[in-house]
Design a protein around this motif. Structure first.
Motif, PDB file in Angstrom:
ATOM      1  N   UNK A   1       0.823   4.544   4.795  1.00  0.00           N
ATOM      2  CA  UNK A   1      -0.535   4.287   5.275  1.00  0.00           C
ATOM      3  C   UNK A   1      -1.561   5.037   4.422  1.00  0.00           C
ATOM      4  N   UNK A   2      -1.304   6.311   4.166  1.00  0.00           N
ATOM      5  CA  UNK A   2      -2.248   7.107   3.384  1.00  0.00           C
ATOM      6  C   UNK A   2      -2.311   6.639   1.928  1.00  0.00           C
TER       7      UNK A   2
ATOM      8  N   UNK B   1      -2.625  -2.828   7.133  1.00  0.00           N
ATOM      9  CA  UNK B   1      -1.714  -3.356   8.148  1.00  0.00           C
ATOM     10  C   UNK B   1      -0.303  -3.315   7.568  1.00  0.00           C
ATOM     11  N   UNK B   2       0.606  -2.651   8.275  1.00  0.00           N
ATOM     12  CA  UNK B   2       1.970  -2.449   7.785  1.00  0.00           C
ATOM     13  C   UNK B   2       2.959  -3.192   8.672  1.00  0.00           C
TER      14      UNK B   2
ATOM     15  N   UNK C   1      -1.819   1.121  11.787  1.00  0.00           N
ATOM     16  CA  UNK C   1      -1.625  -0.255  12.223  1.00  0.00           C
ATOM     17  C   UNK C   1      -0.250  -0.745  11.771  1.00  0.00           C
ATOM     18  N   UNK C   2       0.749  -0.542  12.634  1.00  0.00           N
ATOM     19  CA  UNK C   2       2.130  -0.924  12.336  1.00  0.00           C
ATOM     20  C   UNK C   2       2.562  -2.029  13.295  1.00  0.00           C
TER      21      UNK C   2
ATOM     22  N   UNK D   1       0.150  -9.133   5.544  1.00  0.00           N
ATOM     23  CA  UNK D   1       0.130  -7.678   5.660  1.00  0.00           C
ATOM     24  C   UNK D   1      -0.214  -7.021   4.326  1.00  0.00           C
ATOM     25  N   UNK D   2      -0.689  -5.781   4.406  1.00  0.00           N
ATOM     26  CA  UNK D   2      -1.013  -5.004   3.205  1.00  0.00           C
ATOM     27  C   UNK D   2       0.203  -4.265   2.664  1.00  0.00           C
ATOM     28  N   UNK D   3       1.202  -4.044   3.516  1.00  0.00           N
ATOM     29  CA  UNK D   3       2.410  -3.370   3.091  1.00  0.00           C
ATOM     30  C   UNK D   3       3.568  -3.725   3.997  1.00  0.00           C
ATOM     31  N   UNK D   4       4.772  -3.614   3.454  1.00  0.00           N
ATOM     32  CA  UNK D   4       5.995  -3.899   4.204  1.00  0.00           C
ATOM     33  C   UNK D   4       6.891  -2.674   4.119  1.00  0.00           C
TER      34      UNK D   4
END
Length: 367
Positions: free
Chosen positions: A192-193, A205-206, A242-243, A261-264
């Motif tokens: 997130x960071x 958003x993860x 935001x998970x 999503x922004x990350x997985x």
């Protein structure tokens, strides 16, 4: 006065693989020298051998210490004087030792503040093992060497997809035991960071993947989702991350849900990297987040099968350099407003009915 450019340290990796090929091909285009000052930690003799064997036009300047690196040139820093036998396409302890010498010198120079970011060419995780290197890979070694107590997170990324891992180089039989609620929360928080500070995504958003097929099917195919992953997601949400999930990996990637999503966050190495490398083709980058140092690498290995044939694609290595530069700049821009916070004003309560006075108290805002 000559403009100061971002100094990019590059370790040459396994000398029998494609490391020097992708390095020399990348800097065959002089335009990249306008973005940074590269310092290759390696061996001039080995570099010259690769250049001749591959018939590449790239020139380099030999230096003995990082302070001597000049703008507008590919600087090759001599990290050892010993002769190294190059056997293209063959793993050898000699090549592993050469890779470690370059990496160790780069760590020393980073601690001395002699460069800004690090890009590592691929190593052979077996041949580099020694009394001085007993790690599963670059990530773990760099974390211990210059992490200052911070925890590293492996992120594979390109412009469209960012995949982080809860566990990295573990045997499959050990994965389930290694996944705890605390570990998921720790890795997701670092993720997130990194998305905010390093990649400048304001409200990331993860998506969190499941461990078991079909996300456990309500406990029929495993209970890790109910007992570990879902409680971790709830704790992350309570902490402002935001998970979402857990999502079964096959359906998640197969249906294209990753685009939302922004990350997985994947639970283990192959769960995240197999689909990433399928989707990212040749432009993927490995980014080690969570540490003070900015370190990236191409998303491929030593590629012994094509070493010396002149067919290695340097695109991933070039993207690794671009990513390191962008992340370094993002961190500068993100941290700058927090460097000198304005003092906050507090009302001081009065019992005598007089007008309240302001008390000045300095507080650093939370990122």
């Amino acid at each position: 006065m000559e403009e100061k450019k971002i100094r990019v340290a590059i370790t040459h990796g396994d000398t029998n693989g494609i490391g020097y090929e992708v390095i020399l091909k990348t800097f065959a285009d002089p335009a990249i020298l306008e973005l940074c000052t590269p310092i290759v930690y390696g061996s001039p003799k080995v570099a010259a051998y690769h250049r001749k064997a591959l018939d590449l036009p790239t020139n380099f300047s030999i230096i003995e210490k990082a302070e001597d690196a000049q703008n507008g040139r590919l600087n090759l820093l001599t990290t050892f004087e010993e002769e190294v036998k190059v056997e293209l396409g063959e793993p050898s302890k000699e090549a592993g030792e050469a890779a470690l010498k370059a990496l160790d010198r780069a760590m020393t120079d980073y601690r001395a503040g002699l460069y800004d970011v690090l890009v590592t060419a691929p190593i052979n995780k077996n041949t580099i093992q020694s009394d001085l290197f007993h790690f599963c890979g670059h990530t773990e070694y760099i974390e211990q060497s210059v992490g200052d107590g911070h925890k590293a997170l492996m992120i594979l990324m390109n412009d469209n997809l960012r995949v982080a891992l809860v566990t990295t180089h573990l045997p499959v039989k050990d994965i389930a035991q290694a996944i705890t609620k605390e570990k998921i929360v720790e890795k997701a928080t670092i993720f997130h960071q990194a998305l905010k500070r390093d990649l400048r995504i304001s409200s990331p958003r993860i998506a969190v993947l499941s461990l078991n097929p079909h996300a456990g099917d309500g406990g029929v195919i495993g209970t890790e989702e109910q007992e570990t992953i879902i409680p971790a997601i709830k704790e992350l949400e309570e902490g402002g991350v935001y998970a979402f999930g857990p999502y079964a990996a096959d359906g998640f990637f197969g249906s294209g849900m990753y685009n939302r999503f922004d990350g997985v966050l994947a639970m283990y190495h192959d769960q995240g990297l197999a689909p990433f490398k399928t989707l990212a083709l040749e432009n993927g980058v490995n980014f080690t987040a969570g540490l003070p140092i900015v370190r990236t690498s191409p998303d491929h290995g030593t590629a012994y099968d094509i070493a010396g044939k002149g067919v290695a694609d340097e695109q991933s290595f070039r993207q690794a350099i671009y990513a390191a530069i962008d992340i370094w700049r993002n961190r500068q821009n993100y941290d700058e407003p927090l460097a000198n916070p304005l003092p906050k004003l507090y009302h001081e309560k009065r019992e005598d009915g007089e007008k309240a006075r302001f008390t000045v108290k300095k507080e650093h805002p939370k990122s």
